[in-house]
Design an enzyme around this catalytic site. Structure first.
Site, PDB file in Angstrom:
ATOM      1  N   CYS A 115     -13.860   2.255  10.078  1.00 51.50           N
ATOM      2  CA  CYS A 115     -13.018   1.738  11.164  1.00 51.50           C
ATOM      3  C   CYS A 115     -13.191   2.538  12.450  1.00 51.50           C
ATOM      4  O   CYS A 115     -12.897   2.039  13.536  1.00 51.50           O
ATOM      5  CB  CYS A 115     -11.562   1.733  10.717  1.00 51.50           C
ATOM      6  SG  CYS A 115     -11.344   0.724   9.249  1.00 51.50           S
ATOM      7  N   HIS A 260      -7.607   0.527  16.867  1.00 52.26           N
ATOM      8  CA  HIS A 260      -8.258  -0.192  15.769  1.00 52.26           C
ATOM      9  C   HIS A 260      -7.185  -1.038  15.089  1.00 52.26           C
ATOM     10  O   HIS A 260      -6.083  -0.558  14.812  1.00 52.26           O
ATOM     11  CB  HIS A 260      -8.862   0.818  14.785  1.00 52.26           C
ATOM     12  CG  HIS A 260      -9.120   0.228  13.433  1.00 52.26           C
ATOM     13  ND1 HIS A 260      -9.863  -0.907  13.259  1.00 52.26           N
ATOM     14  CD2 HIS A 260      -8.691   0.608  12.193  1.00 52.26           C
ATOM     15  CE1 HIS A 260      -9.893  -1.200  11.963  1.00 52.26           C
ATOM     16  NE2 HIS A 260      -9.196  -0.305  11.303  1.00 52.26           N
ATOM     17  N   ASN A 290      -7.975  -7.032   9.658  1.00 51.77           N
ATOM     18  CA  ASN A 290      -8.653  -5.766   9.951  1.00 51.77           C
ATOM     19  C   ASN A 290     -10.155  -5.978   9.770  1.00 51.77           C
ATOM     20  O   ASN A 290     -10.624  -6.174   8.653  1.00 51.77           O
ATOM     21  CB  ASN A 290      -8.109  -4.700   8.995  1.00 51.77           C
ATOM     22  CG  ASN A 290      -8.796  -3.351   9.135  1.00 51.77           C
ATOM     23  OD1 ASN A 290      -9.909  -3.260   9.634  1.00 51.77           O
ATOM     24  ND2 ASN A 290      -8.120  -2.306   8.681  1.00 51.77           N
TER      25      ASN A 290
HETATM   26  N1  COA Z   1       1.463  -9.131  -2.011  1.00 55.37           N
HETATM   27  C1  COA Z   1       2.554  -8.842  -2.713  1.00 55.37           C
HETATM   28  N2  COA Z   1       2.803  -7.632  -3.258  1.00 55.37           N
HETATM   29  C2  COA Z   1       1.866  -6.678  -3.037  1.00 55.37           C
HETATM   30  C3  COA Z   1       0.696  -6.918  -2.311  1.00 55.37           C
HETATM   31  C4  COA Z   1       0.497  -8.211  -1.780  1.00 55.37           C
HETATM   32  N3  COA Z   1      -0.569  -8.546  -1.060  1.00 55.37           N
HETATM   33  N4  COA Z   1      -0.018  -5.777  -2.251  1.00 55.37           N
HETATM   34  C5  COA Z   1       0.666  -4.855  -2.934  1.00 55.37           C
HETATM   35  N5  COA Z   1       1.819  -5.402  -3.424  1.00 55.37           N
HETATM   36  C6  COA Z   1       2.862  -4.773  -4.227  1.00 55.37           C
HETATM   37  C7  COA Z   1       2.368  -3.606  -5.026  1.00 55.37           C
HETATM   38  O1  COA Z   1       1.762  -4.047  -6.218  1.00 55.37           O
HETATM   39  C8  COA Z   1       3.654  -2.856  -5.289  1.00 55.37           C
HETATM   40  O2  COA Z   1       4.333  -3.459  -6.330  1.00 55.37           O
HETATM   41  P1  COA Z   1       5.183  -2.581  -7.381  1.00 55.37           P
HETATM   42  O3  COA Z   1       6.245  -1.918  -6.552  1.00 55.37           O
HETATM   43  O4  COA Z   1       5.690  -3.604  -8.318  1.00 55.37           O
HETATM   44  O5  COA Z   1       4.212  -1.628  -7.980  1.00 55.37           O
HETATM   45  C9  COA Z   1       4.461  -3.083  -4.001  1.00 55.37           C
HETATM   46  O6  COA Z   1       3.852  -4.231  -3.357  1.00 55.37           O
HETATM   47  C10 COA Z   1       4.411  -1.921  -3.056  1.00 55.37           C
HETATM   48  O7  COA Z   1       3.066  -1.459  -2.971  1.00 55.37           O
HETATM   49  P2  COA Z   1       2.631  -0.394  -1.952  1.00 55.37           P
HETATM   50  O8  COA Z   1       1.141  -0.223  -2.029  1.00 55.37           O
HETATM   51  O9  COA Z   1       3.493   0.823  -2.096  1.00 55.37           O
HETATM   52  O10 COA Z   1       3.022  -1.164  -0.635  1.00 55.37           O
HETATM   53  P3  COA Z   1       3.081  -0.652   0.827  1.00 55.37           P
HETATM   54  O11 COA Z   1       4.433  -0.835   1.334  1.00 55.37           O
HETATM   55  O12 COA Z   1       2.407   0.684   0.975  1.00 55.37           O
HETATM   56  O13 COA Z   1       2.157  -1.724   1.544  1.00 55.37           O
HETATM   57  C11 COA Z   1      -0.050  -1.809   2.392  1.00 55.37           C
HETATM   58  C12 COA Z   1       0.815  -1.866   1.160  1.00 55.37           C
HETATM   59  C13 COA Z   1      -1.499  -1.906   1.978  1.00 55.37           C
HETATM   60  C14 COA Z   1       0.294  -3.019   3.287  1.00 55.37           C
HETATM   61  C15 COA Z   1       0.258  -0.494   3.130  1.00 55.37           C
HETATM   62  O14 COA Z   1       0.121   0.590   2.262  1.00 55.37           O
HETATM   63  C16 COA Z   1      -0.625  -0.273   4.304  1.00 55.37           C
HETATM   64  O15 COA Z   1      -0.533  -0.994   5.276  1.00 55.37           O
HETATM   65  N6  COA Z   1      -1.473   0.766   4.257  1.00 55.37           N
HETATM   66  C17 COA Z   1      -2.415   1.034   5.279  1.00 55.37           C
HETATM   67  C18 COA Z   1      -3.566   0.108   5.110  1.00 55.37           C
HETATM   68  C19 COA Z   1      -4.526   0.141   6.230  1.00 55.37           C
HETATM   69  O16 COA Z   1      -4.166   0.201   7.376  1.00 55.37           O
HETATM   70  N7  COA Z   1      -5.789   0.084   5.875  1.00 55.37           N
HETATM   71  C20 COA Z   1      -6.838   0.034   6.785  1.00 55.37           C
HETATM   72  C21 COA Z   1      -7.142   1.380   7.275  1.00 55.37           C
HETATM   73  S1  COA Z   1      -8.462   1.277   8.343  1.00 55.37           S
END
Ligand code: COA
Length: 333
Positions: A115, A260, A290
């Site tokens: 990224c 980004h 993204n």
């Molecule tokens: N739909 C529904 N539920 C989802 C899901 C989706 N697409 N993706 C994950 N979940 C669930 C998980 O399984 C978890 O369930 P559980 O509590 O039963 O185990 C719950 O949601 C929470 O998961 P978690 O990973 O802790 O969620 P989060 O609040 O951290 O959100 C992201 C997940 C990926 C959206 C978040 O971590 C994020 O934005 N991270 C940064 C990602 C990013 O910017 N990446 C690019 C970098 S360049």
């Protein structure tokens, strides 16, 4: 001293729109969950019959050249940022060169900084311009993430985030405006927090055979979303402040911050921490998801096309991603 100035910007995204509704039909997710956690409403995924990283990059380049009133013949070097090249090797830089009809005439360099790749690439171009080595450099960020996503409930935390696309910038020397500084960082301790393992070279031959690994996640994007989020918000702020401090520019003087497009929540966090208005921060993640190294040049190209960047403006670019890597660039337009 000469500055490196962006004189043209272009972008291209595939035609196929993948909505949150579509994803909720193929995995256990909802439009509400995706919108609330990421801000994304839709993204573009390629048609593997017609789209490649290199041909999307060529389309973005042609738009940038047209806006700069230049032709492909004017380009004397290519810096191509992608972590999803068309082949394992060679990199997509030479394929773009071929698409542009410049075979054998100029050098093409590939950058693999995820990224942060576009800012790393811009920084490389900046050095070549400042030393006088090249006069017109094509800097590209282009990615096809969709073919490495696990489009099942198992991969839902990444499948909903990433999209495909390409952005291009033409950089030339200028006496009075351009890139003021670039700032590049990395921390390999976190390499496996956001990565695709295969086709890695460091495993025995038997383990590299497709039949051994196709049903695992090793060819898919794997991300520890929480870790990425926590580091991203800290590093984004640090590297933006580093750019401002270096140039003795106050955050209130930023006309446009183009982060980004990782996640709308990350952009909003930075905006709030910096006390910037909605007009000072550009986001288009809602439409494209993204797109890794392509996200900044696509956003810049759109912002410029919408008249949101004018001569003399202070524009700040900032990125964080796999590696971890993070970077910023401060530009006087
Ligand atoms: N739909 C529904 N539920 C989802 C899901 C989706 N697409 N993706 C994950 N979940 C669930 C998980 O399984 C978890 O369930 P559980 O509590 O039963 O185990 C719950 O949601 C929470 O998961 P978690 O990973 O802790 O969620 P989060 O609040 O951290 O959100 C992201 C997940 C990926 C959206 C978040 O971590 C994020 O934005 N991270 C940064 C990602 C990013 O910017 N990446 C690019 C970098 S360049």
């Amino acid at each position: 001293m000469k500055y490196s100035k962006i004189v043209g910007l272009g972008h291209h995204v595939p035609d196929t729109v993948i909505t949150n509704q579509y994803l909720s039909n193929v995995m256990d997710t909802t439009d509400e969950w995706i919108t609330e956690r990421t801000g994304i409403k839709e993204r573009r995924w390629i048609n593997p019959e017609t789209d490649t990283v290199a041909n999307m990059a060529a389309k973005a380049t042609r738009m940038a050249l047209e806006r700069a009133k230049l032709t492909a013949e004017d380009i004397d070097f290519i810096v191509f940022a992608t972590i999803t090249p068309d082949y394992f090797f060679p990199g997509s830089g030479v394929l773009l060169q071929r698409e542009l009809g410049l075979d054998g005439r100029i050098g093409a360099l590939d950058i693999r900084n995820a990224c942060s790749g576009f800012i790393y690439a811009l920084s490389v171009a900046d050095q070549f311009i400042k030393t006088g080595m090249y006069k017109t450099i094509l800097v590209v960020g282009a990615e096809i993430q969709s073919t490495a996503l696990d489009i099942t409930t198992r991969g839902r935390n990444t499948a909903v985030i990433f999209g495909d696309g390409a952005g291009a910038a033409i950089v030339q020397p200028s006496d009075n405006a351009g890139i003021l500084s670039t700032h590049l960082h990395s921390d390999g301790k976190f390499a496996e927090e956001l990565y695709v393992k295969d086709p890695g070279s460091s495993r025995p031959h038997a383990e590299r055979q497709p039949e051994q690994i196709l049903d695992t996640t090793s060819f898919k994007v794997v991300m520890n979303g929480n870790q990425v989020f926590k580091h991203a918000v800290v590093r984004f702020m640090e590297v933006i402040n580093e750019a401002l401090t270096t140039n003795k520019i106050d955050k209130s003087e930023i006309n446009l911050l183009v982060p980004h497009q990782a996640n709308l929540r990350i952009s909003q966090y930075i905006q709030e921490k910096m006390g910037l208005s909605d007009e000072q921060v550009y986001n288009n993640i809602m439409k494209f998801g993204n797109t890794t190294a392509a996200s900044i040049p696509i956003a810049l190209s759109e912002a410029w096309g919408e008249n949101k960047i004018k001569d003399g403006d202070i524009v700040c670019l900032a990125a964080f991603g796999s590696g971890f890597t993070w970077a910023s660039a401060l530009i006087k337009w």
